[in-house]
Scaffold this active site. Sequence first.
Site, short mmCIF file in Angstrom:
data_model
loop_
_atom_site.label_atom_id
_atom_site.label_comp_id
_atom_site.label_asym_id
_atom_site.label_seq_id
_atom_site.Cartn_x
_atom_site.Cartn_y
_atom_site.Cartn_z
N GLY A 1 -44.97 7.68 20.51
CA GLY A 1 -44.27 8.26 21.65
C GLY A 1 -44.99 9.47 22.23
N SER B 1 -41.68 4.11 21.03
CA SER B 1 -42.34 4.29 19.74
C SER B 1 -41.71 3.34 18.72
CB SER B 1 -42.15 5.75 19.31
OG SER B 1 -42.78 5.99 18.09
N HIS C 1 -41.49 3.31 15.44
CA HIS C 1 -40.81 3.75 14.22
C HIS C 1 -39.36 4.18 14.44
CE1 HIS C 1 -41.02 8.32 14.24
NE2 HIS C 1 -41.86 8.06 15.21
N CYS D 1 -38.95 17.13 14.49
CA CYS D 1 -40.25 17.70 14.83
C CYS D 1 -40.19 19.22 14.92
CB CYS D 1 -40.73 17.14 16.15
SG CYS D 1 -40.35 15.41 16.35
N1 PLP Z 1 -39.89 11.57 22.48
C1 PLP Z 1 -38.71 11.63 21.86
C2 PLP Z 1 -37.45 11.68 22.67
C3 PLP Z 1 -38.65 11.64 20.46
O1 PLP Z 1 -37.48 11.71 19.86
C4 PLP Z 1 -39.86 11.60 19.73
C5 PLP Z 1 -39.85 11.69 18.25
O2 PLP Z 1 -38.90 12.09 17.63
C6 PLP Z 1 -41.07 11.52 20.44
C7 PLP Z 1 -41.06 11.51 21.82
C8 PLP Z 1 -42.38 11.44 19.72
O3 PLP Z 1 -42.59 10.13 19.21
P1 PLP Z 1 -43.66 9.85 18.07
O4 PLP Z 1 -43.10 10.36 16.80
O5 PLP Z 1 -43.80 8.34 18.04
O6 PLP Z 1 -44.92 10.49 18.48
#
Ligand code: PLP
Length: 390
Positions: free
Chosen positions: A72, A200, A202, A326
């Site tokens: 993502g 994404s 996962h 994150c």
């Molecule tokens: N965008 C959103 C709304 C997300 O919740 C996340 C991950 O939690 C991401 C982007 C990032 O995705 P990735 O972990 O695949 O890089």
Amino acid sequence: MKRIYLDHAATTPVHPKAVKAMSPFFTERFGNASTLYSYGHEAKEAMENARSKIAAFIGAKSSQEIIFTSGGTESDNFAICGIAWANKNKGNHIITTSIEHHAVLNTCKFIEKREFKVTYLPVDEYGLVDPEDVKKAITDKTILISIMQANNEVGTIEPLAEIGKIAREKEIYFHTDAVQSFGHIPINVDELNVDLLSASAHKLYGPKGVGMLYIRKGIKIVPFLYGGEQENRRRASTENVAGIIGFGKACELAAQHTEEESIHLASLRDKLIRGLLGKIEFTRLNGHPTKRLPGNVNVSIKYVEGESMLLKLDGKGICASSGSACTSSILEPSHVLTAMGIPPDVAHSSLRFTLGRENTEYDVNYVLEVLPDIIKELRLISPLYREKRG
Ligand code: PLP
């Protein structure tokens, strides 16, 4: 001790059928999809099959509109920078919201240092963006609107179709970060008027480290990675064939089960929300009461720190989150809750449970059984709570 996983917005377990589909591509079918002998053909064919499944899943016209990425974050970076660089002669203004994931927010900050201007739209108390605000923010320099489909912390689902209509009328590209909604609520890129969409694997029972960016046919975008000619020269690097096969399988399974699963999750979600609000005083629901992802519960349990609750819950075998995974190492109040007008102390007492396929009523009952005692114990040592009680 039985472990109960309630953090599906952070990541999901890979579905056993996706593991099975991926497995031969690590071993006997390990070929590089760009090679010209049979190993390569096998890998390429399986990869294109996954691409077609994913395209069909979002109502894309052609599988060539799907570009595989590493997840993502890369898809969001690619969409924003790629459209910005490709259109810098047309304009230098981008519209987004203040509650986006950092994959979008930090990319916007990056391009702001490169002569782009970004408008960060506010949201209401539920985390909803007002399409009228989008309309008002548009200038003759606006080249891109990037608004998430559903928020990762509070689960609020944004009015994408209305925003997409505005973008289409004004001939401005419309990107959505659908990382949290993909596979959990229906998505049709034409109905939403979306030009670019990030997802994404996962987050929908596929593997980590693989994602995709949908790019509507005809849109010019500057590549994000340079090197070989993979992905129609739009994204260099040897494709993660096994990951892509797992992503395709996860989509196929989601397509079969989205509706029944969403009913199941929404009923567990509502039971958990009712229970938490009913059993624990000074608790509030964060996010929209109905326009929210089926598996998302986000509450603030006042006078207790989110992190202390998480540790105690972990001690009882329950995995939850006190914000987005994150950012959970950063002890600042969540930017999403803050943007919704929630005061810092209440934001610090937030707890997010995100339910998934394997959760049952037993799991919800268990949380409702152990959490009130945990809160009682933590409030006994909370100066704020003692102050409140006098
Ligand atoms: N965008 C959103 C709304 C997300 O919740 C996340 C991950 O939690 C991401 C982007 C990032 O995705 P990735 O972990 O695949 O890089």
